[in-house]
Design a protein around this motif. Structure first.
Motif, PDB file in Angstrom:
ATOM      1  N   ALA A   1       0.845  -1.193   0.000  1.00 15.45           N
ATOM      2  CA  ALA A   1       0.000   0.000   0.000  1.00 15.45           C
ATOM      3  C   ALA A   1       0.879   1.241   0.000  1.00 15.45           C
ATOM      4  N   TYR A   2       0.412   2.288  -0.686  1.00 15.29           N
ATOM      5  CA  TYR A   2       1.103   3.564  -0.623  1.00 15.29           C
ATOM      6  C   TYR A   2       0.095   4.690  -0.789  1.00 15.29           C
ATOM      7  N   ALA A   3       0.537   5.902  -0.439  1.00 13.71           N
ATOM      8  CA  ALA A   3      -0.320   7.084  -0.544  1.00 13.71           C
ATOM      9  C   ALA A   3       0.270   8.039  -1.569  1.00 13.71           C
ATOM     10  N   ASP A   4      -0.575   8.518  -2.451  1.00 18.19           N
ATOM     11  CA  ASP A   4      -0.192   9.538  -3.424  1.00 18.19           C
ATOM     12  C   ASP A   4      -0.775  10.852  -2.903  1.00 18.19           C
ATOM     13  N   ILE A   5       0.097  11.702  -2.379  1.00 15.46           N
ATOM     14  CA  ILE A   5      -0.339  12.941  -1.727  1.00 15.46           C
ATOM     15  C   ILE A   5      -0.221  14.100  -2.703  1.00 15.46           C
ATOM     16  N   SER A   6      -1.313  14.830  -2.900  1.00 14.82           N
ATOM     17  CA  SER A   6      -1.312  16.018  -3.752  1.00 14.82           C
ATOM     18  C   SER A   6      -1.843  17.198  -2.926  1.00 14.82           C
TER      19      SER A   6
ATOM     20  N   ASP B   1      -4.522  18.921  -2.954  1.00 16.20           N
ATOM     21  CA  ASP B   1      -5.945  18.996  -2.618  1.00 16.20           C
ATOM     22  C   ASP B   1      -6.623  17.634  -2.412  1.00 16.20           C
ATOM     23  N   ALA B   2      -5.843  16.546  -2.451  1.00 16.25           N
ATOM     24  CA  ALA B   2      -6.410  15.205  -2.268  1.00 16.25           C
ATOM     25  C   ALA B   2      -5.303  14.232  -1.909  1.00 16.25           C
ATOM     26  N   VAL B   3      -5.703  13.094  -1.365  1.00 12.87           N
ATOM     27  CA  VAL B   3      -4.763  12.001  -1.129  1.00 12.87           C
ATOM     28  C   VAL B   3      -5.409  10.743  -1.697  1.00 12.87           C
ATOM     29  N   THR B   4      -4.606   9.931  -2.379  1.00 13.23           N
ATOM     30  CA  THR B   4      -5.109   8.690  -2.956  1.00 13.23           C
ATOM     31  C   THR B   4      -4.383   7.523  -2.293  1.00 13.23           C
ATOM     32  N   ILE B   5      -5.172   6.591  -1.754  1.00 10.95           N
ATOM     33  CA  ILE B   5      -4.605   5.384  -1.173  1.00 10.95           C
ATOM     34  C   ILE B   5      -4.642   4.316  -2.258  1.00 10.95           C
ATOM     35  N   VAL B   6      -3.486   3.718  -2.547  1.00 12.59           N
ATOM     36  CA  VAL B   6      -3.379   2.730  -3.622  1.00 12.59           C
ATOM     37  C   VAL B   6      -2.941   1.403  -3.020  1.00 12.59           C
ATOM     38  N   ILE B   7      -3.759   0.369  -3.259  1.00 17.16           N
ATOM     39  CA  ILE B   7      -3.425  -0.998  -2.855  1.00 17.16           C
ATOM     40  C   ILE B   7      -3.696  -1.884  -4.064  1.00 17.16           C
ATOM     41  N   GLY B   8      -2.660  -2.177  -4.839  1.00 15.26           N
ATOM     42  CA  GLY B   8      -2.844  -2.943  -6.062  1.00 15.26           C
ATOM     43  C   GLY B   8      -3.680  -2.156  -7.053  1.00 15.26           C
ATOM     44  N   ASP B   9      -4.789  -2.746  -7.507  1.00 19.04           N
ATOM     45  CA  ASP B   9      -5.681  -2.083  -8.457  1.00 19.04           C
ATOM     46  C   ASP B   9      -6.729  -1.210  -7.783  1.00 19.04           C
ATOM     47  N   ILE B  10      -6.782  -1.233  -6.454  1.00 20.42           N
ATOM     48  CA  ILE B  10      -7.791  -0.468  -5.721  1.00 20.42           C
ATOM     49  C   ILE B  10      -7.228   0.899  -5.377  1.00 20.42           C
ATOM     50  N   CYS B  11      -7.850   1.947  -5.922  1.00 21.22           N
ATOM     51  CA  CYS B  11      -7.442   3.328  -5.655  1.00 21.22           C
ATOM     52  C   CYS B  11      -8.607   4.051  -4.995  1.00 21.22           C
ATOM     53  N   THR B  12      -8.349   4.629  -3.840  1.00 17.55           N
ATOM     54  CA  THR B  12      -9.371   5.387  -3.126  1.00 17.55           C
ATOM     55  C   THR B  12      -8.886   6.814  -2.991  1.00 17.55           C
ATOM     56  N   THR B  13      -9.559   7.742  -3.664  1.00 15.42           N
ATOM     57  CA  THR B  13      -9.182   9.152  -3.616  1.00 15.42           C
ATOM     58  C   THR B  13     -10.041   9.864  -2.583  1.00 15.42           C
ATOM     59  N   ILE B  14      -9.361  10.596  -1.703  1.00 18.40           N
ATOM     60  CA  ILE B  14     -10.041  11.327  -0.642  1.00 18.40           C
ATOM     61  C   ILE B  14      -9.832  12.818  -0.903  1.00 18.40           C
ATOM     62  N   PRO B  15     -10.902  13.540  -1.307  1.00 18.48           N
ATOM     63  CA  PRO B  15     -10.760  14.984  -1.513  1.00 18.48           C
ATOM     64  C   PRO B  15     -10.606  15.672  -0.150  1.00 18.48           C
TER      65      PRO B  15
ATOM     66  N   ILE C   1       5.334  18.554   0.752  1.00 26.06           N
ATOM     67  CA  ILE C   1       6.708  18.248   1.166  1.00 26.06           C
ATOM     68  C   ILE C   1       6.774  17.817   2.636  1.00 26.06           C
ATOM     69  N   HIS C   2       5.946  18.385   3.474  1.00 25.51           N
ATOM     70  CA  HIS C   2       5.983  18.081   4.901  1.00 25.51           C
ATOM     71  C   HIS C   2       4.904  17.075   5.318  1.00 25.51           C
ATOM     72  N   SER C   3       4.327  16.386   4.379  1.00 29.29           N
ATOM     73  CA  SER C   3       3.339  15.341   4.659  1.00 29.29           C
ATOM     74  C   SER C   3       3.984  13.986   4.403  1.00 29.29           C
ATOM     75  N   PHE C   4       3.497  12.965   5.080  1.00 26.18           N
ATOM     76  CA  PHE C   4       4.107  11.642   4.935  1.00 26.18           C
ATOM     77  C   PHE C   4       3.102  10.552   5.292  1.00 26.18           C
TER      78      PHE C   4
END
Length: 134
Positions: A84-89, A91-105, A113-116
């Protein structure tokens, strides 16, 4: 052993389900997902236990926010073969686990830069620092 009508009912129900599954053509068979319902003692609520390997459409998560940070916590499904990993932008964060992507606005802009995030014991914790000012 005395004749017990509920036992007969459950035995007949199990046989009917087996027959239905057997009649489904092989090319149309999907994943078998099931639940076990365990009745508690009188006055207790029954326990429901899920089994099977169905993929979820989205990842379940929880969001908590304070003045400076947004905290997102999600559970990684048991038996997941993917990291699992998080794609942080901003205005949103997307949690990715394989083919399952959950975008949280997000309601607030994020200082990327200071998010992790960190993954431990089938839980992904995401700490998002809010941008100050604008």
């Amino acid at each position: 052993m005395p004749n017990n009508p509920p036992d007969d009912f459950l035995r007949n129900l199990a046989k009917m389900v087996e027959d239905i599954i057997r009649m489904i053509p092989d090319q149309e068979r999907g994943q078998v997902i099931g639940y076990t319902i365990i009745a508690g003692r009188q006055g207790e609520a029954p326990r429901i236990v899920h089994f099977g390997n169905a993929q979820q459409e989205e990842t379940e998560y929880e969001v908590i926010e304070d003045d400076s940070y947004i905290f997102v916590t999600a559970t990684i499904p048991a038996g997941s073969r993917y990291a699992a990993y998080a794609d942080i932008s901003p205005d949103a964060v997307t949690i990715v686990i394989g083919d399952i992507c959950t975008t949280i606005p997000l309601k607030s802009r994020i200082d990327v830069i200071h998010s992790f995030y960190q993954v431990r014991n089938r839980v992904i914790d995401i700490v998002l620092k809010k941008k100050m000012g604008k």
